[in-house]
Design a protein around this motif. Structure first.
Motif, mmCIF file in Angstrom:
data_model
loop_
_atom_site.group_PDB
_atom_site.id
_atom_site.type_symbol
_atom_site.label_atom_id
_atom_site.label_comp_id
_atom_site.label_asym_id
_atom_site.label_seq_id
_atom_site.Cartn_x
_atom_site.Cartn_y
_atom_site.Cartn_z
ATOM 1 N N LYS A 142 1.277 59.920 3.406
ATOM 2 C CA LYS A 142 0.898 60.098 4.804
ATOM 3 C C LYS A 142 -0.496 59.582 5.122
ATOM 4 O O LYS A 142 -0.823 59.352 6.283
ATOM 5 C CB LYS A 142 0.955 61.590 5.170
ATOM 6 C CG LYS A 142 2.325 62.231 5.045
ATOM 7 C CD LYS A 142 3.248 61.837 6.171
ATOM 8 C CE LYS A 142 2.836 62.466 7.471
ATOM 9 N NZ LYS A 142 3.788 62.158 8.561
ATOM 10 N N ASN A 146 9.392 59.546 4.574
ATOM 11 C CA ASN A 146 8.234 59.054 5.312
ATOM 12 C C ASN A 146 7.855 57.642 4.877
ATOM 13 O O ASN A 146 7.593 56.777 5.711
ATOM 14 C CB ASN A 146 7.044 59.995 5.100
ATOM 15 C CG ASN A 146 5.778 59.479 5.740
ATOM 16 O OD1 ASN A 146 5.632 59.455 6.955
ATOM 17 N ND2 ASN A 146 4.825 59.042 4.913
ATOM 18 N N LYS A 171 7.637 53.883 7.034
ATOM 19 C CA LYS A 171 6.236 53.646 7.361
ATOM 20 C C LYS A 171 5.909 52.160 7.380
ATOM 21 O O LYS A 171 6.342 51.400 6.506
ATOM 22 C CB LYS A 171 5.357 54.366 6.333
ATOM 23 C CG LYS A 171 3.880 54.267 6.590
ATOM 24 C CD LYS A 171 3.114 55.062 5.519
ATOM 25 C CE LYS A 171 1.624 55.007 5.747
ATOM 26 N NZ LYS A 171 0.870 55.774 4.710
#
Length: 295
Positions: A211, A287, A291
């Motif tokens: 992240k 994620n 991304k």
């Protein structure tokens, strides 16, 4: 609008693959393991874990043999100098709550975010290394290094403790003792449970690493959330809700240091930890697969 050259889209299209190219052969585990092993943070963390037993031996030599009592009860710390096995168990007891959290968070939180901070992540993906392959390689190596850290401390402690206090049975705080051979098996169970209980921290750090581009943010975030879990577990007003916290079971391995091995607490703790970890690892893969890589 055209996509910037330096940006790798979430789902890159491969027009053609080079002859002999196999996605499963990219970024071999051996290559990733050697890269991580040579990093300074790996060597420093290994040195700290290996030094802890000698620091405790020096502390006992200066302060004398521990002989304190907790309301008349003998604790694990009181038996630290009874044998090498007792000393190894004591080292695990004093380090499992926080010290062993740090290498797990470091190995998992630094692995992807560091590549982004060095601006090398986009080049790995452009090699091309498939995103899933990249994450699996990094996760497997991080888990391997974490397991090595879990084993390094008790092994060094067992060797140093045997030299300092002799080879003998494991004196149990609850009374009685285990033979030297049986005590090794019990210590192996303890190390395995400590590793499993740290999988939640591993999952948090790995997810945060996908992240952010700041390795310290991922590592610090995982350690901070782990500490928050420990604080919440200390709030007795939560009652039975605390059993849903991984921190509630982090010392369930004490049940392995009894005359009769008790599995109930360790099985519950392992189930909670593995459940949280699987969810967090899945979030990390989800994620990262969506991304846009710009670092």
């Amino acid at each position: 609008m055209s996509v910037p050259v330096e940006q790798v889209p979430a789902e890159p299209l491969l027009v053609g693959a080079a002859p002999g190219y196999r996605a499963g052969h990219t970024l071999p585990l051996r290559v990733e393991a050697v890269r991580q092993l040579k990093r300074r943070r790996t060597l420093v963390m290994g040195g700290i874990l290996a030094a802890l037993p000698f620091i405790l031996i020096a502390a006992f030599a200066i302060g004398g043999t521990p002989d304190g009592r907790d309301n008349g009860r003998i604790t694990l710390m009181d038996t630290a100098t009874a044998s090498g096995a007792n000393f190894a168990a004591t080292c695990l007891f004093v380090s499992a709550g926080f010290l062993l959290v740090v290498p797990v968070a470091l190995f998992h939180g630094d692995t992807v975010a560091s590549e982004a901070s060095w601006s090398s992540l986009r080049y790995l993906l452009a090699a091309p290394v498939p995103r899933t392959r990249l994450l699996w390689s990094k996760l497997a190596v991080a888990l391997g290094f974490s397991a090595a850290a879990m084993a390094l401390l008790p092994l060094v402690a067992l060797a140093a403790g045997t030299v300092a206090y002799g080879w003998g049975p494991l004196e149990l705080p609850t009374g009685g003792s285990l033979g030297a051979g049986a005590s090794l098996g019990r210590l192996g169970i303890v190390v395995a449970f400590v590793f499993v209980s740290q999988l939640v921290t591993a999952g948090l750090a790995f997810w945060l690493s996908t992240k952010t581009d700041a390795p310290l943010g991922a590592v610090g975030g995982a350690v901070g959330l782990t500490i928050i879990g420990n604080v919440l577990d200390a709030v007795t007003a939560l009652g039975g809700w605390r059993e849903m916290l991984p921190a509630h079971w982090q010392f369930a391995w004490i049940d392995a240091l009894q005359p009769q091995l008790e599995w109930t607490g360790m099985v519950k703790g392992a189930s909670v930890s593995v459940t949280y970890a699987l969810v967090l690892f899945a979030l990390a893969f989800r994620n990262f697969s969506r991304k846009d890589i710009v670092s």
